[in-house]
Design a protein around this motif. Structure first.
Motif, PDB file in Angstrom:
ATOM      1  N   SER A 166       0.521  -1.129   0.003  1.00  0.00           N
ATOM      2  CA  SER A 166      -0.149   0.048  -0.022  1.00  0.00           C
ATOM      3  C   SER A 166       0.758   1.486   0.071  1.00  0.00           C
ATOM      4  O   SER A 166       0.415   2.565  -0.379  1.00  0.00           O
ATOM      5  CB  SER A 166      -1.055   0.137   1.200  1.00  0.00           C
ATOM      6  OG  SER A 166      -0.121  -0.025   2.375  1.00  0.00           O
ATOM      7  N   ASP A 167       2.149   1.110   0.340  1.00  0.00           N
ATOM      8  CA  ASP A 167       3.069   2.303   0.201  1.00  0.00           C
ATOM      9  C   ASP A 167       3.394   2.803  -1.093  1.00  0.00           C
ATOM     10  O   ASP A 167       3.884   3.833  -1.293  1.00  0.00           O
ATOM     11  CB  ASP A 167       4.369   2.130   1.196  1.00  0.00           C
ATOM     12  CG  ASP A 167       5.037   0.625   0.307  1.00  0.00           C
ATOM     13  OD1 ASP A 167       4.390  -0.347   0.329  1.00  0.00           O
ATOM     14  OD2 ASP A 167       6.273   0.925   0.084  1.00  0.00           O
ATOM     15  N   THR A 170       0.816   2.737  -3.507  1.00  0.00           N
ATOM     16  CA  THR A 170      -0.410   3.066  -4.023  1.00  0.00           C
ATOM     17  C   THR A 170      -1.204   4.524  -3.113  1.00  0.00           C
ATOM     18  O   THR A 170      -0.689   4.484  -1.845  1.00  0.00           O
ATOM     19  CB  THR A 170      -1.488   1.909  -4.210  1.00  0.00           C
ATOM     20  OG1 THR A 170      -1.598   1.509  -2.834  1.00  0.00           O
ATOM     21  CG2 THR A 170      -0.594   1.002  -5.016  1.00  0.00           C
ATOM     22  N   SER A 171      -2.148   4.935  -3.805  1.00  0.00           N
ATOM     23  CA  SER A 171      -2.669   6.014  -2.880  1.00  0.00           C
ATOM     24  C   SER A 171      -3.944   5.306  -2.157  1.00  0.00           C
ATOM     25  O   SER A 171      -4.464   4.371  -2.543  1.00  0.00           O
ATOM     26  CB  SER A 171      -3.274   7.077  -4.029  1.00  0.00           C
ATOM     27  OG  SER A 171      -4.372   6.530  -4.875  1.00  0.00           O
ATOM     28  N   LYS A 172      -4.518   6.041  -1.115  1.00  0.00           N
ATOM     29  CA  LYS A 172      -5.494   5.489  -0.541  1.00  0.00           C
ATOM     30  C   LYS A 172      -6.790   5.387  -1.118  1.00  0.00           C
ATOM     31  O   LYS A 172      -7.551   4.472  -0.994  1.00  0.00           O
ATOM     32  CB  LYS A 172      -5.889   6.531   0.948  1.00  0.00           C
ATOM     33  CG  LYS A 172      -7.047   6.212   1.774  1.00  0.00           C
ATOM     34  CD  LYS A 172      -7.040   7.098   2.994  1.00  0.00           C
ATOM     35  CE  LYS A 172      -7.920   6.710   3.955  1.00  0.00           C
ATOM     36  NZ  LYS A 172      -8.266   7.765   5.035  1.00  0.00           N
ATOM     37  N   GLU A 173      -7.098   6.253  -2.274  1.00  0.00           N
ATOM     38  CA  GLU A 173      -8.226   6.361  -2.782  1.00  0.00           C
ATOM     39  C   GLU A 173      -7.934   4.998  -3.796  1.00  0.00           C
ATOM     40  O   GLU A 173      -9.084   4.521  -4.159  1.00  0.00           O
ATOM     41  CB  GLU A 173      -8.281   7.584  -3.887  1.00  0.00           C
ATOM     42  CG  GLU A 173      -8.481   8.823  -3.341  1.00  0.00           C
ATOM     43  CD  GLU A 173      -7.339   9.282  -2.475  1.00  0.00           C
ATOM     44  OE1 GLU A 173      -6.457   9.114  -2.616  1.00  0.00           O
ATOM     45  OE2 GLU A 173      -7.536  10.280  -1.459  1.00  0.00           O
ATOM     46  N   ASN A 215      -6.782   2.323  -3.248  1.00  0.00           N
ATOM     47  CA  ASN A 215      -7.004   1.131  -2.344  1.00  0.00           C
ATOM     48  C   ASN A 215      -8.353   1.144  -2.117  1.00  0.00           C
ATOM     49  O   ASN A 215      -8.832  -0.199  -2.169  1.00  0.00           O
ATOM     50  CB  ASN A 215      -6.140   1.132  -0.999  1.00  0.00           C
ATOM     51  CG  ASN A 215      -4.739   1.227  -1.378  1.00  0.00           C
ATOM     52  OD1 ASN A 215      -4.127   0.885  -2.278  1.00  0.00           O
ATOM     53  ND2 ASN A 215      -3.845   1.848  -0.431  1.00  0.00           N
ATOM     54  N   GLU A 216      -8.993   2.018  -1.728  1.00  0.00           N
ATOM     55  CA  GLU A 216     -10.563   1.942  -1.587  1.00  0.00           C
ATOM     56  C   GLU A 216     -11.329   1.625  -2.763  1.00  0.00           C
ATOM     57  O   GLU A 216     -12.137   0.821  -2.848  1.00  0.00           O
ATOM     58  CB  GLU A 216     -10.834   3.362  -1.113  1.00  0.00           C
ATOM     59  CG  GLU A 216     -10.480   3.627   0.258  1.00  0.00           C
ATOM     60  CD  GLU A 216     -10.917   5.020   0.524  1.00  0.00           C
ATOM     61  OE1 GLU A 216     -11.429   5.674  -0.242  1.00  0.00           O
ATOM     62  OE2 GLU A 216     -10.808   5.457   1.918  1.00  0.00           O
ATOM     63  N   VAL A 239      -5.628  -4.144   4.192  1.00  0.00           N
ATOM     64  CA  VAL A 239      -4.682  -3.439   3.339  1.00  0.00           C
ATOM     65  C   VAL A 239      -3.554  -3.170   4.161  1.00  0.00           C
ATOM     66  O   VAL A 239      -3.609  -2.493   5.087  1.00  0.00           O
ATOM     67  CB  VAL A 239      -5.217  -2.125   2.347  1.00  0.00           C
ATOM     68  CG1 VAL A 239      -4.004  -1.262   1.839  1.00  0.00           C
ATOM     69  CG2 VAL A 239      -6.395  -2.497   1.855  1.00  0.00           C
ATOM     70  N   SER A 295       1.303  -2.474   4.597  1.00  0.00           N
ATOM     71  CA  SER A 295       2.593  -2.388   3.562  1.00  0.00           C
ATOM     72  C   SER A 295       3.533  -3.149   4.609  1.00  0.00           C
ATOM     73  O   SER A 295       3.771  -2.520   5.625  1.00  0.00           O
ATOM     74  CB  SER A 295       3.004  -0.871   3.669  1.00  0.00           C
ATOM     75  OG  SER A 295       4.231  -0.834   3.195  1.00  0.00           O
ATOM     76  N   ASP A 317       2.660  -0.458   7.910  1.00  0.00           N
ATOM     77  CA  ASP A 317       1.385   0.162   7.946  1.00  0.00           C
ATOM     78  C   ASP A 317       0.345  -0.811   7.811  1.00  0.00           C
ATOM     79  O   ASP A 317       0.259  -1.640   6.838  1.00  0.00           O
ATOM     80  CB  ASP A 317       1.472   1.023   6.624  1.00  0.00           C
ATOM     81  CG  ASP A 317       0.028   1.976   6.930  1.00  0.00           C
ATOM     82  OD1 ASP A 317      -0.296   2.386   8.019  1.00  0.00           O
ATOM     83  OD2 ASP A 317      -0.628   2.254   5.966  1.00  0.00           O
TER      84      ASP A 317
END
Length: 338
Positions: A283-284, A286-289, A291-292, A310, A312, A317
């Motif tokens: 996830s580090d 990619t963006s939070k958006e 991922n959602e 999710v 990293s 994280d």
């Protein structure tokens, strides 16, 4: 040390000692009665668990194990000595098969467990045993019986609570490093993990064991790649974590998930029906958006209501939350089974 999870050995129990034919002969007693003693039992062979072992590599070179024979009986009512039993140490989680019949003889999955794999021969009887009111000078004895001989196949199945699976380079070893004290090799190329690794995860006063196996690829059920050789190590686990690299197109992520599921079903339907959580790694990158959006996409595509996390593994994280959720699930499962 190289990890070896299968070995072939031959075990030969000792023969029983023969009974003795003897008569008492002493001064002033020229025709004494029978005094031939029994022989001793042959040594049996046992497998015992040694928690200090974690591989079957020792059996690559030492494949023949022989117990000693029982001592023959002797005159003057002296019995032969029983031979010592032979104990062979194996790792916890060893399955023992009879090669001739392919029968499972035993499962050494508990601490301090012991398994008889070859029974020693029974002792022969001396002529003193055959004395009767009608036969005062018996000349009959019996021979000791032969000990059992078996060819065995030993298979080691790692004992772990949680199993990690996924495509090569998905980050399974990185996750194991992040949440435990294990130090598996981590590198940016496929099949970095060549052998299973174990790590102990501690949460407050509780702990559980995670097993990492080599990555799976399409066609693994037919022998492709490395992971299929070690899938059996996940059969004892209670929970499977499917690690997926999300630093790629959504369709590719979904494709990877489906490939692993298909290989699990083809290998063992029971394994595919175990509790299975989806862990989206990296996830580090990619963006939070993004991922959602990916989670929403996967929930629509996947028919079952699988738990999705999710994380990293590199930055840790989300790892702590995942570990606590696993621990809570393990505790609830334990309470339910008690």
């Amino acid at each position: 040390m190289k990890f070896v999870d299968q070995a072939l050995i031959r075990v030969e129990a000792g023969n029983g000692g023969d009974g003795c034919l003897s008569f008492r002969r002493e001064k002033f007693i020229p025709k004494g009665g029978p005094d031939g003693g029994d022989g001793g039992d042959g040594g049996s062979i046992y497998l015992i668990v040694d928690e200090g072992l974690n591989t079957l590599v020792d059996f690559r070179h030492d494949r023949l194990y022989r117990a000693k024979n029982g001592q023959p009986g002797m005159g003057r009512d002296r019995f032969g000595k029983k031979a010592d039993d032979l104990y062979i140490r194996v790792p916890l989680g060893t399955l023992v098969y009879n090669i001739e019949t392919d029968e499972l003889i035993g499962d050494l999955s508990e601490k301090n467990s012991k398994l008889l794999v070859a029974q020693g021969g029974f002792h022969g009887l001396g002529n003193i045993r055959f004395k009767s009111s009608t036969n005062r000078s018996p000349r009959k004895t019996t021979q000791g019986t032969s000990g059992e001989v078996r060819d065995l196949r030993l298979e080691l199945q790692i004992l772990a609570d949680v199993g990690l699976l996924g495509m090569p380079n998905a980050g399974k070893s990185s996750l194991l490093r992040a949440v435990s004290e294990a130090t598996p090799k981590v590198a940016d190329y496929p099949f970095t993990t060549m052998y299973p690794s174990l790590g102990v995860v501690r949460v407050d006063d509780e702990s559980f064991v995670i097993a990492d196996i080599p990555g799976l690829i399409e066609g693994a059920a037919d022998g492709a790649g490395l992971g299929i050789e070690f899938l059996k190590h996940l059969s004892r686990t209670n929970l499977l974590l499917h690690i997926v690299d999300i630093f790629q197109e959504k369709s590719k992520v979904y494709e990877d998930i489906k490939k692993i599921r298909i290989e699990l079903e083809r290998y063992d339907e029971k394994l595919s029906n175990k509790e299975n959580w989806l862990v989206l790694n990296k996830s580090d990158l990619t963006s939070k958006e993004d991922n959602e959006m990916l989670i929403s996409f996967l929930k629509n595509k996947l028919e079952d209501k699988i738990k999705i996390f999710v994380i990293s593994a590199i930055s840790s994280d989300g790892c702590q939350e995942l570990i606590y959720r696993i621990n809570n699930w393990m505790l609830k499962r334990k309470e339910k089974n008690e």
